[in-house]
Write an enzyme that holds these catalytic residues in place. Sequence first.
Site, PDB file in Angstrom:
ATOM      1  N   ASP A 103      22.186 -14.169 -24.973  1.00 60.37           N
ATOM      2  CA  ASP A 103      21.506 -15.443 -25.258  1.00 60.37           C
ATOM      3  C   ASP A 103      21.934 -16.497 -24.233  1.00 60.37           C
ATOM      4  OD1 ASP A 103      20.544 -14.435 -27.947  1.00 60.37           O
ATOM      5  OD2 ASP A 103      22.702 -14.314 -28.219  1.00 60.37           O
ATOM      6  N   HIS A 109      23.652 -14.844 -33.476  1.00 51.86           N
ATOM      7  CA  HIS A 109      22.728 -14.156 -32.554  1.00 51.86           C
ATOM      8  C   HIS A 109      21.468 -13.822 -33.347  1.00 51.86           C
ATOM      9  CE1 HIS A 109      21.044 -11.543 -29.564  1.00 51.86           C
ATOM     10  NE2 HIS A 109      21.116 -10.497 -30.355  1.00 51.86           N
TER      11      HIS A 109
HETATM   12  N1  NAD Z   1      23.881  -8.554 -29.464  1.00 50.99           N
HETATM   13  C1  NAD Z   1      22.874  -8.419 -28.632  1.00 50.99           C
HETATM   14  O1  NAD Z   1      22.586  -9.310 -27.825  1.00 50.99           O
HETATM   15  C2  NAD Z   1      22.044  -7.163 -28.610  1.00 50.99           C
HETATM   16  C3  NAD Z   1      21.137  -6.964 -27.553  1.00 50.99           C
HETATM   17  C4  NAD Z   1      20.362  -5.800 -27.551  1.00 50.99           C
HETATM   18  C5  NAD Z   1      20.478  -4.850 -28.567  1.00 50.99           C
HETATM   19  N2  NAD Z   1      21.364  -5.088 -29.579  1.00 50.99           N
HETATM   20  C6  NAD Z   1      21.546  -4.104 -30.650  1.00 50.99           C
HETATM   21  O2  NAD Z   1      22.293  -2.991 -30.133  1.00 50.99           O
HETATM   22  C7  NAD Z   1      22.047  -1.849 -30.963  1.00 50.99           C
HETATM   23  C8  NAD Z   1      21.759  -0.615 -30.098  1.00 50.99           C
HETATM   24  O3  NAD Z   1      20.553  -0.797 -29.409  1.00 50.99           O
HETATM   25  P1  NAD Z   1      19.879   0.403 -28.573  1.00 50.99           P
HETATM   26  O4  NAD Z   1      18.624  -0.146 -28.009  1.00 50.99           O
HETATM   27  O5  NAD Z   1      20.887   1.027 -27.683  1.00 50.99           O
HETATM   28  O6  NAD Z   1      19.513   1.402 -29.767  1.00 50.99           O
HETATM   29  P2  NAD Z   1      19.200   2.975 -29.676  1.00 50.99           P
HETATM   30  O7  NAD Z   1      18.524   3.348 -30.947  1.00 50.99           O
HETATM   31  O8  NAD Z   1      18.559   3.315 -28.376  1.00 50.99           O
HETATM   32  O9  NAD Z   1      20.670   3.607 -29.647  1.00 50.99           O
HETATM   33  C9  NAD Z   1      21.534   3.477 -30.729  1.00 50.99           C
HETATM   34  C10 NAD Z   1      22.444   4.681 -30.683  1.00 50.99           C
HETATM   35  O10 NAD Z   1      23.436   4.488 -31.680  1.00 50.99           O
HETATM   36  C11 NAD Z   1      23.683   5.746 -32.259  1.00 50.99           C
HETATM   37  N3  NAD Z   1      24.329   5.555 -33.563  1.00 50.99           N
HETATM   38  C12 NAD Z   1      23.766   5.268 -34.750  1.00 50.99           C
HETATM   39  N4  NAD Z   1      24.704   5.208 -35.714  1.00 50.99           N
HETATM   40  C13 NAD Z   1      25.880   5.450 -35.121  1.00 50.99           C
HETATM   41  C14 NAD Z   1      27.213   5.535 -35.598  1.00 50.99           C
HETATM   42  N5  NAD Z   1      27.509   5.374 -36.882  1.00 50.99           N
HETATM   43  N6  NAD Z   1      28.186   5.807 -34.702  1.00 50.99           N
HETATM   44  C15 NAD Z   1      27.910   5.997 -33.402  1.00 50.99           C
HETATM   45  N7  NAD Z   1      26.659   5.942 -32.889  1.00 50.99           N
HETATM   46  C16 NAD Z   1      25.663   5.665 -33.746  1.00 50.99           C
HETATM   47  C17 NAD Z   1      22.327   6.425 -32.344  1.00 50.99           C
HETATM   48  O11 NAD Z   1      22.434   7.837 -32.485  1.00 50.99           O
HETATM   49  C18 NAD Z   1      21.729   6.004 -30.995  1.00 50.99           C
HETATM   50  O12 NAD Z   1      22.002   6.943 -29.993  1.00 50.99           O
HETATM   51  C19 NAD Z   1      20.900  -2.253 -31.900  1.00 50.99           C
HETATM   52  O13 NAD Z   1      21.434  -2.628 -33.156  1.00 50.99           O
HETATM   53  C20 NAD Z   1      20.287  -3.453 -31.195  1.00 50.99           C
HETATM   54  O14 NAD Z   1      19.607  -4.291 -32.069  1.00 50.99           O
HETATM   55  C21 NAD Z   1      22.145  -6.202 -29.613  1.00 50.99           C
HETATM   56  O1  LMR Z   2      16.284  -8.884 -30.500  1.00 51.24           O
HETATM   57  C1  LMR Z   2      16.738  -7.775 -30.772  1.00 51.24           C
HETATM   58  O2  LMR Z   2      16.531  -7.205 -31.837  1.00 51.24           O
HETATM   59  C2  LMR Z   2      17.582  -7.062 -29.741  1.00 51.24           C
HETATM   60  C3  LMR Z   2      18.632  -7.952 -29.191  1.00 51.24           C
HETATM   61  O3  LMR Z   2      19.400  -8.539 -30.191  1.00 51.24           O
HETATM   62  C4  LMR Z   2      18.088  -9.004 -28.252  1.00 51.24           C
HETATM   63  O4  LMR Z   2      18.435 -10.168 -28.397  1.00 51.24           O
HETATM   64  O5  LMR Z   2      17.341  -8.630 -27.317  1.00 51.24           O
END
Ligand code: NAD
Ligand code: LMR
Length: 329
Positions: A160, A188
Amino acid sequence: MTRTPVNVTVTGAAGQIGYSLLFRIASGHLLGPDVPVSLRLLEITPALKAAEGTAMELDDCAFPLLRGIEITDDLKTAFDGANVALLVGAMPRKAGMERGDLLSANGGIFKPQGRAINDHAADDIRVLVVGNPANTNALIAANNAPDVPKTRFTAMTRLDHNRAVAQVAKKAGVPVTEISNLTIWGNHSATQYPDLFNARINGKSAAAVIDDQAWLEGDFIPTVAKRGAAIIEARGLSSAASAASAALNHVNTWFNGTAPGDWTSMGIVSDGSYGVPEGLVSSFPVTTKDGDYEIVQGLDVNEFSRGRIDASVAELASERDEVVKLGLI
Ligand SMILES: NC(=O)c1ccc[n+]([C@@H]2O[C@H](COP(=O)([O-])OP(=O)(O)OC[C@H]3O[C@@H](n4cnc5c(N)ncnc54)[C@H](O)[C@@H]3O)[C@@H](O)[C@H]2O)c1
Ligand SMILES: O=C(O)C[C@H](O)C(=O)O
């Protein structure tokens, strides 16, 4: 001199963010170009094979800093001796959802992981929670690790922060390097508050340089706060490369420090500063050095900012109440 490798645990290693993140960790972007790393990749059992494929590719890069890769679905193995843990593994939201809607699906992941960090990680463990809803998942992990100082658990609002920097630079027609002292306050989520009143453009007040309250309220704040949803809408998938980049920035800044006079934004366990109730994981302006951080004190919070911060903090408090009800803390 040969340095002992730093043990870095990454959860969700087979996911989208994992695929962007791991190669850059192994090439020195997490801790620095002279710090060797040993990777522990935690995945759920059905995704172990995909994680193995990523590990094969990591091997094939012959990264000089990469000293080992262990892939596991076992929490003890994953966190044993971990110095840095990036908790990414969790379900991403789909179009039409808010990040808070993921709490019941994802919250349960962070209770056992907090426990495992408590029981097995190294004494100097530092944790970044990326999986959403990141602030409240960090709250869950921190509260399930009673022997680890709560200051070691952080949530990612650096994406962000970076988004806000990019939007201000574009509006002002300057390079991003001229933007400093930006703060993301709160959650967030769509209620987060990117603060331009304390931000600077080339050393001058950003709000004064831009001088456009209508843009600030009607364009800047919603663009930053809803950027994640806009990316899901455009890509059909949530942000991944930018999220990985922000995670690297977060940890790199935590260890290697903020620039003199500047600060960054991190979701941290509140000590009550700026009226944010103690214990909630909220984003604050922080300076960092050598794996520690301090909240920047004494910033002016005007009436507009106060209202926005309070609204985001109220959302954090309601997420905390929900996880109490779910028995996660
Ligand atoms: N804070 C932020 O700014 C931000 C930004 C982008 C994404 N995210 C979040 O990050 C997370 C991951 O996003 P992504 O696009 O990589 O998702 P994705 O679905 O591509 O990958 C998630 C992975 O986590 C694994 N997983 C699920 N449960 C698990 C567990 N208990 N232990 C270990 N691994 C586990 C899944 O098998 C998968 O491979 C999501 O919750 C997304 O919303 C946060
Ligand atoms: O917005 C989402 O769900 C993914 C991530 O937290 C983001 O900010 O891009």
